[in-house]
Write an enzyme that holds these catalytic residues in place. Structure first.
Site, PDB file in Angstrom:
ATOM      1  N   GLY A  49      93.902 -30.762  69.227  1.00 41.99           N
ATOM      2  CA  GLY A  49      93.271 -30.265  70.457  1.00 41.99           C
ATOM      3  C   GLY A  49      93.302 -31.582  71.384  1.00 41.99           C
ATOM      4  O   GLY A  49      92.829 -32.427  70.913  1.00 41.99           O
ATOM      5  N   GLY A  50      93.760 -31.381  72.664  1.00 37.00           N
ATOM      6  CA  GLY A  50      93.662 -32.686  73.762  1.00 37.00           C
ATOM      7  C   GLY A  50      94.207 -33.641  73.005  1.00 37.00           C
ATOM      8  O   GLY A  50      95.358 -33.615  72.728  1.00 37.00           O
ATOM      9  N   ASP A  51      93.629 -34.820  73.004  1.00 34.22           N
ATOM     10  CA  ASP A  51      94.092 -36.006  72.650  1.00 34.22           C
ATOM     11  C   ASP A  51      93.298 -36.415  71.175  1.00 34.22           C
ATOM     12  O   ASP A  51      93.709 -37.522  70.849  1.00 34.22           O
ATOM     13  CB  ASP A  51      93.893 -37.128  73.812  1.00 34.22           C
ATOM     14  CG  ASP A  51      92.509 -37.194  73.639  1.00 34.22           C
ATOM     15  OD1 ASP A  51      91.610 -36.570  73.305  1.00 34.22           O
ATOM     16  OD2 ASP A  51      92.044 -38.328  74.419  1.00 34.22           O
ATOM     17  N   GLU A  52      93.047 -35.279  70.530  1.00 38.77           N
ATOM     18  CA  GLU A  52      92.558 -35.514  69.155  1.00 38.77           C
ATOM     19  C   GLU A  52      93.532 -35.079  68.103  1.00 38.77           C
ATOM     20  O   GLU A  52      93.938 -34.276  68.047  1.00 38.77           O
ATOM     21  CB  GLU A  52      91.363 -34.817  68.910  1.00 38.77           C
ATOM     22  CG  GLU A  52      90.195 -35.358  69.784  1.00 38.77           C
ATOM     23  CD  GLU A  52      88.730 -35.027  69.343  1.00 38.77           C
ATOM     24  OE1 GLU A  52      88.834 -34.046  68.601  1.00 38.77           O
ATOM     25  OE2 GLU A  52      87.881 -35.677  69.844  1.00 38.77           O
TER      26      GLU A  52
END
Length: 197
Positions: free
Chosen positions: A31-34
């Site tokens: 998710g996102g930048d993870e």
């Protein structure tokens, strides 16, 4: 940079991470930048640190994407090790997340191992954030004035204003602990925008 730029950057990050691990290791964007990486056949926790150092070294230089300008990225890594007799996936994932939080708080381009100490620091910070949100309304802050004395003539030249915070649940919290957390979480900024100093 828009969705197009964001996708390009995520793909480039994925390529860098894939170069840092072995074919039988597992990589996923969560998710996102993870991202999450599962390393197989690790016998010692130190070995995970070697992989983390390798990943960090790959982000030392700017990433060049033809359609975009040169981009500087910094990453933080949280590490937790699986012990089949005592842990499950959710526990390991949470521990890695706590270690990641500590790594981000320590500084960019850094990695941290999960430990009880790290967990305790994380939980303490979480408590401070929770109590900080109510502190102004509860009038828990106090201002102290410390005189600034001219050593040549012994006269008071001015006053330095010091803020102190006493909380019913946490006790006396020094400014060196709560001010950085208030700034990091945007609590100070939010009250400034509301016209409160």
């Amino acid at each position: 940079m828009g969705h197009f730029g964001g996708d390009k950057i995520l793909k480039e990050i994925t390529n860098i991470l894939l170069k840092s691990i072995r074919p039988d290791d597992f990589l996923a964007r969560i998710g996102g930048d993870e991202f999450a990486i599962i390393l197989n056949r690790i016998n010692k926790i130190e070995d995970t640190g070697i992989v983390a150092e390798k990943i960090l070294s790959h982000f030392d230089n700017s990433i060049d994407i033809p359609e975009l300008k040169s981009i500087d990225l910094s990453i933080s890594i949280g590490i937790s090790c699986y012990a089949p007799a005592t842990e499950n996936f959710n526990a390991i994932f949470k521990q890695a997340d706590i270690a990641l939080y500590k790594a981000k708080y320590t500084g960019k381009k850094h990695f941290e191992f999960y430990s009880k100490l790290i967990r305790d620091l994380y939980l303490e910070k979480k408590d401070i954030v929770y109590e900080l949100k109510k502190a102004l309304e509860n009038r828990e802050y106090a201002l102290l004035y410390q005189p600034i004395i001219n050593i040549k003539n012994g006269k008071i030249q001015g006053l330095e204003t010091l803020i102190r915070w006493k909380n019913e649940n946490l006790g006396n919290i020094p400014p060196s602990k709560f001010i950085p957390i208030a700034e990091e979480t945007g609590i100070i900024t939010r009250y400034r925008k509301m016209g409160r100093k």
